[in-house]
Design a protein around this motif. Structure first.
Motif, short mmCIF file in Angstrom:
data_model
loop_
_atom_site.label_atom_id
_atom_site.label_comp_id
_atom_site.label_asym_id
_atom_site.label_seq_id
_atom_site.Cartn_x
_atom_site.Cartn_y
_atom_site.Cartn_z
N TYR B 35 26.98 44.20 42.74
CA TYR B 35 26.64 42.79 42.74
C TYR B 35 26.51 42.30 41.30
O TYR B 35 26.22 43.07 40.39
CB TYR B 35 25.29 42.54 43.44
CG TYR B 35 25.33 42.70 44.94
CD1 TYR B 35 25.25 43.94 45.54
CD2 TYR B 35 25.42 41.58 45.77
CE1 TYR B 35 25.27 44.08 46.92
CE2 TYR B 35 25.43 41.70 47.15
CZ TYR B 35 25.36 42.96 47.71
OH TYR B 35 25.37 43.09 49.08
N ARG B 36 26.66 41.00 41.13
CA ARG B 36 26.42 40.37 39.84
C ARG B 36 25.33 39.31 40.02
O ARG B 36 25.32 38.57 41.02
CB ARG B 36 27.69 39.71 39.31
CG ARG B 36 27.52 39.03 37.97
CD ARG B 36 28.83 38.51 37.44
NE ARG B 36 29.30 37.35 38.18
CZ ARG B 36 30.45 36.72 37.92
NH1 ARG B 36 31.24 37.18 36.96
NH2 ARG B 36 30.81 35.67 38.60
N ILE B 46 30.34 41.62 44.27
CA ILE B 46 31.62 41.78 43.58
C ILE B 46 32.59 42.54 44.47
O ILE B 46 33.71 42.11 44.72
CB ILE B 46 31.44 42.53 42.25
CG1 ILE B 46 30.55 41.75 41.30
CG2 ILE B 46 32.79 42.84 41.61
CD1 ILE B 46 30.16 42.52 40.04
N ALA B 47 32.16 43.72 44.93
CA ALA B 47 33.07 44.59 45.68
C ALA B 47 32.31 45.69 46.39
O ALA B 47 31.17 46.01 46.05
CB ALA B 47 34.10 45.19 44.75
N SER B 59 36.23 37.53 47.24
CA SER B 59 36.96 36.40 46.68
C SER B 59 36.41 36.03 45.31
O SER B 59 35.20 35.91 45.12
CB SER B 59 36.83 35.21 47.63
OG SER B 59 37.44 34.06 47.08
N GLY B 60 37.32 35.88 44.36
CA GLY B 60 36.92 35.52 43.00
C GLY B 60 36.78 36.70 42.06
O GLY B 60 36.54 36.52 40.87
N PHE B 61 36.91 37.90 42.59
CA PHE B 61 36.79 39.11 41.76
C PHE B 61 38.05 39.95 41.94
O PHE B 61 38.55 40.10 43.05
CB PHE B 61 35.57 39.93 42.17
CG PHE B 61 34.26 39.20 41.96
CD1 PHE B 61 33.66 38.53 43.02
CD2 PHE B 61 33.65 39.18 40.72
CE1 PHE B 61 32.47 37.85 42.84
CE2 PHE B 61 32.45 38.49 40.53
CZ PHE B 61 31.88 37.82 41.59
N PRO B 67 37.35 47.00 37.40
CA PRO B 67 37.76 48.24 38.04
C PRO B 67 36.56 49.07 38.46
O PRO B 67 35.56 49.13 37.75
CB PRO B 67 38.59 48.97 36.95
CG PRO B 67 38.39 48.20 35.70
CD PRO B 67 37.81 46.88 36.01
N ILE B 68 36.67 49.67 39.64
CA ILE B 68 35.56 50.41 40.24
C ILE B 68 36.07 51.78 40.65
O ILE B 68 37.17 51.92 41.16
CB ILE B 68 35.02 49.66 41.47
CG1 ILE B 68 34.23 48.41 41.03
CG2 ILE B 68 34.13 50.56 42.33
CD1 ILE B 68 33.86 47.50 42.19
#
Lengths: 114, 115
Positions: B35-36, B46-47, B59-61, B67-68
């Protein structure tokens, strides 16, 4: 558009007063959680509600999940200065096919003055 | 409950550089997320970090910017690439595990300031 509308965003009260924070949505949530976050720290889970109409109490904090699972409230009785912090509601919408993902409300910055 | 350690806890970064944040959990967990939290804001997902496969971005990231990796069930990294001042945020790792009733836990966050 915010999926979870949290209000109020800022609240400043005197010690001993009561307060209620609301979290509302037009979507149904599988579960809803309340967190408290202090500066410099990550959110700390206070409670999870999963059943429509559920009421949970944690000392002076009372949490309620709406019957339709679209809204929730946090009520604090006789607030203390130690209650100061950022309160966040977060939930997993029913349309998510994956558990663990959370949508957060905007947060309520609570300040309790002595 | 799961104990989550994030590194670094705080950093000041130069514009245009990249920084990798690590998230270590003390037990194997089913789900890991990033998260951000921008200054004065709430948290935004975020993902989802998927073990052994590419992360699932909201959406938006995008992967080029964030990169993860998730090589196993206890560890994940998030890289913030080509940073700009708009990337100044707290980045939080969270985990969820079926064995604990899908309770969600958060790390203490990594505070990044881009100058």
């Amino acid at each position: 558009t915010q999926l979870l509308e949290q209000s109020p965003q800022f609240l400043s009260i005197q010690e001993g007063e009561n307060l209620t924070v609301y979290c509302n949505s037009s979507s149904v949530f599988s579960s809803l959680q309340w967190y408290r976050q202090e500066p410099g720290e990550g959110p700390v889970l206070l409670v999870t509600v999963v059943t429509g109409g559920e009421v949970k109490k944690l000392k002076r904090l009372t949490f309620q999940f709406g019957d339709a699972r679209k809204d929730s409230s946090l009520h604090i009785t006789a607030a203390q200065t130690g209650d100061t912090g950022l309160y966040l509601c977060a939930g997993t919408p029913s349309f998510y096919n994956q558990g663990g993902k959370l949508i957060f409300g905007q947060g309520t910055e609570l300040s309790v003055k002595p | 409950s799961a104990v989550i350690s994030q590194k670094p806890s705080r950093d000041i970064c130069q514009r245009g550089t990249s920084l990798t944040i690590q998230c270590q959990v003390d037990s194997q967990v089913t789900m890991m997320f990033w998260y951000r939290q921008q200054p004065g804001q709430s948290l935004t997902l975020i993902a989802t970090a998927n073990q052994g496969s590419e992360a699932t971005y909201e959406s938006g990231f995008v992967i080029d910017k964030f990169p993860i990796s998730r090589p196993n069930l206890t560890f994940s990294t998030l890289t913030v690439s080509n940073m700009s001042p708009e990337d100044s945020s707290i980045y939080l790792c969270s985990v969820s595990d079926r064995d604990s009733g899908n309770t969600i836990y958060f790390g203490e966050g990594s505070w990044l300031t881009v100058v």
